[in-house]
Design a protein around this motif. Structure first.
Motif: not given
Length: 296
Positions: A58-69, A98-100
């Motif tokens: 499964g391909i995805n963007l890594e969602n970390r606390p410092d992620s912007q997108y 990812a603004d919230a």
């Protein structure tokens, strides 16, 4: 492939893209995957290239606390790698800001903070074919998930944990996010008291006694051996998964609730993957429910 700003062909540099081995009920990623993902960071043009072994990812963007997108595509984005020398190209990932921010603690039913492996997922309330936005659970039991307020203002939270986990989310957890802001929402978990168990059986109903996938030394099927089973409760976001053992048996640890049961078999095993049954399995507290997998 490339990561583009949603609705454009403008590449986004510095974004981490991950390939999760067989990472979720919809074939999408999730931090509850039993194996660590392979990752790469996009270059100045938004291009990325990830080295993996043969398997299903499964391909995805890594969602970390410092992620912007985060990924704007709501459904699963999968890749099947036939051999260790195969190349899959032309993968396009549309990204949205990812603004919230959602943050909180993981608590047991006594209100004590607990550290669990895995991560927290967030999906718009009522969404079905949707790969969660994710964030890891970090010591001593805190989490942070970044989500886009443009996609939804209310999200359902769930916890993704490795196979065999003894905990599930206690009840439905929803949160209303604030554009460009942070909200705090603790998540209570409960000890599982029930199981869904069974074996792999032939079309005529005879139990198989050996479920060893061939050539597992090359990490085929993401290193998952013969295959795995999973149970998903969309009402409270609970997702449980477990491997099929070499003796063709499996045990899913779950709490009370209604679960949609499914499985994914290693293509090297020589059996057909069939859609999950449409009717849920009802599991009561302290109950063990048998559910065999009939293969052809």
């Amino acid at each position: 492939g490339f990561v583009y700003q949603n609705g454009t062909t403008t590449g986004l540099p510095g974004v981490q893209v991950s390939a999760f081995p067989n990472g979720g009920p919809e074939g999408g990623p999730g931090p509850g995957s039993p194996m660590m993902p392979s990752s790469a960071t996009t270059d100045a043009a938004g291009a990325f290239s990830i080295a993996v072994n043969a398997g299903h990812y499964g391909i995805n963007l890594e969602n970390r606390p410092d992620s912007q997108y985060v990924r704007a595509n709501t459904g699963p984005l999968d890749a099947d790698i036939a051999t260790n020398s195969s190349v899959v190209s032309g993968v396009i990932i549309n990204a949205i800001k990812a603004d919230a921010t959602i943050t909180g603690r993981i608590l047991d039913q006594a209100g004590t903070q607990v550290q669990l492996p895995g991560g927290v997922g967030a999906r718009p309330v009522g969404a079905t074919d949707f790969v969660d936005f994710n964030g890891p659970i970090q010591p001593p039991g805190n989490y942070t998930v970044k989500v886009p307020s443009a996609t939804a203002t209310q999200y359902t939270l769930s916890i993704h944990m490795p196979p065999g986990s003894d905990y599930s989310v206690s009840g439905n957890v929803t949160v209303t996010v604030v554009p460009n802001g942070t909200v705090t929402q603790d998540i209570t978990v409960a000890k599982n008291t029930s199981t869904i168990f069974g074996k792999v059986v032939s079309e005529s109903g005879f139990a198989l006694n050996s479920c060893k996938a061939t050539d597992t030394s090359t990490a085929k099927f993401g290193g998952q051996g013969f295959g795995q089973v999973f149970a998903n409760n969309p009402k409270n976001g609970v997702f449980a998964n477990a491997p099929i053992k070499e003796d063709c048996s499996f045990v899913l640890s779950v709490g009370a609730g209604e679960y949609f049961f499914g499985y994914r078999l290693n293509p090297q095993a020589g059996f057909v993957n069939r859609p999950a049954p449409p009717d849920p399995i009802v599991v009561a507290a302290n109950q063990n429910v048998e559910k065999n997998i009939k293969v052809i």
